[in-house]
Every structure is written in C-alpha cells, then in structure tokens.
Design a protein around this motif. Structure first.
Motif, PDB file in Angstrom:
ATOM      1  N   PRO A  54     -51.513  -7.011 -28.100  1.00 32.26           N
ATOM      2  CA  PRO A  54     -51.418  -8.207 -28.946  1.00 32.26           C
ATOM      3  C   PRO A  54     -50.174  -8.143 -29.825  1.00 32.26           C
ATOM      4  O   PRO A  54     -49.824  -7.084 -30.330  1.00 32.26           O
ATOM      5  N   LEU A  55     -49.504  -9.285 -29.967  1.00 32.22           N
ATOM      6  CA  LEU A  55     -48.369  -9.395 -30.882  1.00 32.22           C
ATOM      7  C   LEU A  55     -48.754 -10.240 -32.083  1.00 32.22           C
ATOM      8  O   LEU A  55     -48.545  -9.860 -33.218  1.00 32.22           O
ATOM      9  N   LEU A  56     -49.304 -11.427 -31.811  1.00 29.01           N
ATOM     10  CA  LEU A  56     -49.809 -12.332 -32.837  1.00 29.01           C
ATOM     11  C   LEU A  56     -51.193 -12.786 -32.386  1.00 29.01           C
ATOM     12  O   LEU A  56     -51.623 -12.442 -31.279  1.00 29.01           O
ATOM     13  N   GLY A  57     -51.866 -13.579 -33.192  1.00 28.20           N
ATOM     14  CA  GLY A  57     -53.201 -14.044 -32.832  1.00 28.20           C
ATOM     15  C   GLY A  57     -53.257 -14.841 -31.546  1.00 28.20           C
ATOM     16  O   GLY A  57     -54.291 -14.908 -30.896  1.00 28.20           O
ATOM     17  N   ASN A  58     -52.143 -15.438 -31.154  1.00 27.97           N
ATOM     18  CA  ASN A  58     -52.119 -16.233 -29.929  1.00 27.97           C
ATOM     19  C   ASN A  58     -51.052 -15.755 -28.946  1.00 27.97           C
ATOM     20  O   ASN A  58     -50.746 -16.435 -27.982  1.00 27.97           O
ATOM     21  N   LEU A  59     -50.493 -14.578 -29.175  1.00 25.51           N
ATOM     22  CA  LEU A  59     -49.356 -14.108 -28.376  1.00 25.51           C
ATOM     23  C   LEU A  59     -49.615 -12.681 -27.924  1.00 25.51           C
ATOM     24  O   LEU A  59     -49.939 -11.815 -28.742  1.00 25.51           O
ATOM     25  N   TRP A  60     -49.444 -12.472 -26.625  1.00 20.55           N
ATOM     26  CA  TRP A  60     -49.669 -11.158 -26.034  1.00 20.55           C
ATOM     27  C   TRP A  60     -48.439 -10.731 -25.263  1.00 20.55           C
ATOM     28  O   TRP A  60     -47.754 -11.552 -24.656  1.00 20.55           O
ATOM     29  N   GLN A  61     -48.204  -9.437 -25.255  1.00 19.46           N
ATOM     30  CA  GLN A  61     -47.169  -8.834 -24.420  1.00 19.46           C
ATOM     31  C   GLN A  61     -47.880  -8.152 -23.256  1.00 19.46           C
ATOM     32  O   GLN A  61     -48.871  -7.460 -23.458  1.00 19.46           O
ATOM     33  N   VAL A  62     -47.367  -8.347 -22.042  1.00 23.19           N
ATOM     34  CA  VAL A  62     -47.980  -7.751 -20.863  1.00 23.19           C
ATOM     35  C   VAL A  62     -46.896  -7.056 -20.045  1.00 23.19           C
ATOM     36  O   VAL A  62     -45.909  -7.687 -19.662  1.00 23.19           O
ATOM     37  N   VAL A  63     -47.078  -5.772 -19.804  1.00 20.62           N
ATOM     38  CA  VAL A  63     -46.211  -5.041 -18.884  1.00 20.62           C
ATOM     39  C   VAL A  63     -46.941  -5.048 -17.554  1.00 20.62           C
ATOM     40  O   VAL A  63     -48.081  -4.579 -17.447  1.00 20.62           O
ATOM     41  N   THR A  64     -46.298  -5.600 -16.532  1.00 20.40           N
ATOM     42  CA  THR A  64     -47.004  -5.885 -15.283  1.00 20.40           C
ATOM     43  C   THR A  64     -46.051  -5.842 -14.092  1.00 20.40           C
ATOM     44  O   THR A  64     -44.833  -5.895 -14.252  1.00 20.40           O
ATOM     45  N   ASP A  65     -46.630  -5.780 -12.906  1.00 21.59           N
ATOM     46  CA  ASP A  65     -45.878  -5.932 -11.658  1.00 21.59           C
ATOM     47  C   ASP A  65     -45.922  -7.387 -11.196  1.00 21.59           C
ATOM     48  O   ASP A  65     -45.234  -7.751 -10.260  1.00 21.59           O
ATOM     49  N   ALA A  66     -46.745  -8.190 -11.828  1.00 21.45           N
ATOM     50  CA  ALA A  66     -46.981  -9.567 -11.384  1.00 21.45           C
ATOM     51  C   ALA A  66     -45.997 -10.542 -12.017  1.00 21.45           C
ATOM     52  O   ALA A  66     -45.671 -10.417 -13.194  1.00 21.45           O
ATOM     53  N   PRO A  67     -45.541 -11.531 -11.258  1.00 21.46           N
ATOM     54  CA  PRO A  67     -44.685 -12.580 -11.828  1.00 21.46           C
ATOM     55  C   PRO A  67     -45.505 -13.539 -12.693  1.00 21.46           C
ATOM     56  O   PRO A  67     -46.745 -13.559 -12.613  1.00 21.46           O
ATOM     57  N   PRO A  68     -44.836 -14.353 -13.518  1.00 16.91           N
ATOM     58  CA  PRO A  68     -45.555 -15.287 -14.398  1.00 16.91           C
ATOM     59  C   PRO A  68     -46.542 -16.197 -13.680  1.00 16.91           C
ATOM     60  O   PRO A  68     -47.627 -16.467 -14.188  1.00 16.91           O
ATOM     61  N   GLU A  69     -46.198 -16.661 -12.481  1.00 19.15           N
ATOM     62  CA  GLU A  69     -47.093 -17.580 -11.757  1.00 19.15           C
ATOM     63  C   GLU A  69     -48.424 -16.907 -11.431  1.00 19.15           C
ATOM     64  O   GLU A  69     -49.486 -17.525 -11.516  1.00 19.15           O
ATOM     65  N   THR A  70     -48.366 -15.642 -11.017  1.00 19.27           N
ATOM     66  CA  THR A  70     -49.586 -14.917 -10.670  1.00 19.27           C
ATOM     67  C   THR A  70     -50.456 -14.706 -11.900  1.00 19.27           C
ATOM     68  O   THR A  70     -51.681 -14.870 -11.846  1.00 19.27           O
ATOM     69  N   VAL A  71     -49.838 -14.350 -13.020  1.00 18.92           N
ATOM     70  CA  VAL A  71     -50.593 -14.156 -14.254  1.00 18.92           C
ATOM     71  C   VAL A  71     -51.261 -15.467 -14.670  1.00 18.92           C
ATOM     72  O   VAL A  71     -52.428 -15.492 -15.061  1.00 18.92           O
ATOM     73  N   THR A  72     -50.532 -16.560 -14.558  1.00 19.73           N
ATOM     74  CA  THR A  72     -51.086 -17.870 -14.898  1.00 19.73           C
ATOM     75  C   THR A  72     -52.299 -18.191 -14.030  1.00 19.73           C
ATOM     76  O   THR A  72     -53.343 -18.617 -14.538  1.00 19.73           O
ATOM     77  N   GLN A  73     -52.174 -17.979 -12.730  1.00 18.68           N
ATOM     78  CA  GLN A  73     -53.290 -18.266 -11.821  1.00 18.68           C
ATOM     79  C   GLN A  73     -54.507 -17.410 -12.140  1.00 18.68           C
ATOM     80  O   GLN A  73     -55.636 -17.911 -12.187  1.00 18.68           O
ATOM     81  N   CYS A  74     -54.287 -16.122 -12.377  1.00 14.65           N
ATOM     82  CA  CYS A  74     -55.410 -15.220 -12.686  1.00 14.65           C
ATOM     83  C   CYS A  74     -56.092 -15.623 -13.993  1.00 14.65           C
ATOM     84  O   CYS A  74     -57.319 -15.640 -14.078  1.00 14.65           O
ATOM     85  N   LEU A  75     -55.293 -15.932 -15.010  1.00 16.81           N
ATOM     86  CA  LEU A  75     -55.879 -16.334 -16.295  1.00 16.81           C
ATOM     87  C   LEU A  75     -56.616 -17.654 -16.184  1.00 16.81           C
ATOM     88  O   LEU A  75     -57.682 -17.836 -16.779  1.00 16.81           O
ATOM     89  N   ARG A  76     -56.073 -18.587 -15.432  1.00 19.93           N
ATOM     90  CA  ARG A  76     -56.736 -19.882 -15.277  1.00 19.93           C
ATOM     91  C   ARG A  76     -58.072 -19.696 -14.569  1.00 19.93           C
ATOM     92  O   ARG A  76     -59.066 -20.313 -14.933  1.00 19.93           O
ATOM     93  N   GLU A  77     -58.118 -18.825 -13.555  1.00 17.09           N
ATOM     94  CA  GLU A  77     -59.385 -18.557 -12.873  1.00 17.09           C
ATOM     95  C   GLU A  77     -60.397 -17.945 -13.839  1.00 17.09           C
ATOM     96  O   GLU A  77     -61.573 -18.291 -13.819  1.00 17.09           O
ATOM     97  N   GLU A  78     -59.941 -17.035 -14.692  1.00 15.52           N
ATOM     98  CA  GLU A  78     -60.841 -16.365 -15.624  1.00 15.52           C
ATOM     99  C   GLU A  78     -61.294 -17.277 -16.762  1.00 15.52           C
ATOM    100  O   GLU A  78     -62.454 -17.294 -17.144  1.00 15.52           O
ATOM    101  N   LEU A  79     -60.350 -18.070 -17.315  1.00 10.83           N
ATOM    102  CA  LEU A  79     -60.646 -18.887 -18.498  1.00 10.83           C
ATOM    103  C   LEU A  79     -61.191 -20.269 -18.159  1.00 10.83           C
ATOM    104  O   LEU A  79     -61.705 -20.953 -19.033  1.00 10.83           O
ATOM    105  N   GLY A  80     -61.042 -20.685 -16.919  1.00  7.67           N
ATOM    106  CA  GLY A  80     -61.440 -22.033 -16.547  1.00  7.67           C
ATOM    107  C   GLY A  80     -60.375 -23.038 -16.971  1.00  7.67           C
ATOM    108  O   GLY A  80     -59.264 -22.671 -17.350  1.00  7.67           O
ATOM    109  N   PRO A  81     -60.699 -24.320 -16.943  1.00  8.94           N
ATOM    110  CA  PRO A  81     -59.693 -25.352 -17.191  1.00  8.94           C
ATOM    111  C   PRO A  81     -59.310 -25.543 -18.654  1.00  8.94           C
ATOM    112  O   PRO A  81     -58.462 -26.351 -18.970  1.00  8.94           O
ATOM    113  N   GLY A  82     -59.902 -24.794 -19.548  1.00  5.34           N
ATOM    114  CA  GLY A  82     -59.754 -25.013 -20.979  1.00  5.34           C
ATOM    115  C   GLY A  82     -58.382 -24.857 -21.600  1.00  5.34           C
ATOM    116  O   GLY A  82     -57.553 -25.757 -21.547  1.00  5.34           O
TER     117      GLY A  82
END
Length: 188
Positions: free
Chosen positions: A126-154
């Motif tokens: 965590p960096l701020l209450g709404n901001l996270w840093q992620v060290v990953t092998d995944a590109p931004p599109e993949t992270v977005t898709q995974c988070l959307r699947e987990e969080l739903g349409p919200g």
C-alpha cells in the motif's frame, strides 16, 4: 507531460488554497477518482514534489508520476476520463523482466489482501488509502482483468506501469519501500 497525482490530506482539499490553485491552473486535466487526478504539467516530478511539500501539511501524503509514455489499463472509469487518457498518453512498450505497477481505485476497496488472485499477480504494497504498488510479471491489462473478475463490476480501476517513469512522493509509509529507479525495478 501527463502526471498521475494522488493524495491523502488531513483536511478537505479546499483548505489548501495553493494546492487547489495548482490543480485549477493545469489544464487539460481529468479527475480519475476521489483523490486521484491526471494533470498536464511541464515541470519535472521533483520540482512538483518540492512545491507540493510547501503547500501541504506535515501529515499529508502524495504520489506523483509522469505517465505520458506509460502503459495503462483501466476499467469502470467515466467515458470522458478514458478519452482523456487516450488523447494525452503515447504508451511506449518496454521490455523488462518485471513490472512496477500503480493500482488506483476508490478508497475503501480491499486490494492486496493476500487472496490467491492477488498473490498470483505479484507483491502488493500500500502507498495511500487508494493506491497500491505491485511488483509483478503481469502487464497492466492482465492485472485489470484479474481485479475486475475478483471485484465484480463495481469500483473504477486505473493501472499504470511506472517501471521507468519519473516519480516523486512524500510521507509514504517507510515499510512500503517504494521500489522506484530510473533504470528499472529494484526488488526489496
């Protein structure tokens, strides 16, 4: 240059007249989330950092990064914000072994919570209450898709590859170990 500017303030924004004026002066701009903006500014991030430290209080925190050439992905953003991003960025793909991503969403959304999808994506800090840093092998599109699947349409999501982006910040928690360098990612 297009900057991502995210902040956590101890008082309402209108109680920081210099900071509010700064935000008003830099057009074009787009409000991505409650406390995250995209601003067109031509100063280097370290100059902005010095200015913002003068305007904000000792407990206020912020993160800024030049995202003009960064790879971005998003979901659930207002149409005008998405168009603003398309018109004001010129993404340049970089070949790296690891990505350093910034994930922004509304405050209160549980990210980096150690769930299996999060762990599979990489190391979350965590960096701020709404901001996270992620060290990953995944590109931004993949992270977005995974988070959307987990969080739903919200909640809205903005994911930015800041691996090589000039950035600056103030008063981020020491334990986050912001892993930024102009030459790539330094794992901590």
């Amino acid at each position: 240059m297009l900057y991502l500017v995210s902040y956590e303030l101890e008082k309402p924004l209108d109680e920081y007249p210099e900071f509010s004026d700064f935000m008003d002066r830099h057009l074009p701009r787009a409000r991505v989330l409650e406390n995250t903006w995209l601003l067109t500014v031509y100063d280097p991030p370290y100059d902005l950092q010095r200015q913002m430290k003068r305007w904000l209080g000792p407990l206020d925190r912020f993160y800024i990064a030049d995202i003009s050439k960064a790879l971005l992905a998003w979901s659930g953003l207002a149409r005008e914000v998405a168009e603003f991003i398309r018109h004001n960025t010129a993404p340049v793909a970089q070949v790296r072994e690891r990505e350093l991503l910034i994930v922004a969403t509304d405050p209160g959304v549980a990210l980096g919570n150690g769930s299996a999808p999060h762990q599979a994506l990489g190391v979350w800090q965590p960096l701020l209450g709404n901001l996270w840093q992620v060290v990953t092998d995944a590109p931004p599109e993949t992270v977005t898709q995974c988070l959307r699947e987990e969080l739903g349409p919200g909640p809205p999501l903005l994911i930015v590859d800041v691996s090589l982006a000039p950035a600056a910040w103030s008063h981020l928690p020491e334990e986050t170990g912001v892993a930024y360098t102009r030459h790539g990612i330094q794992e901590r």
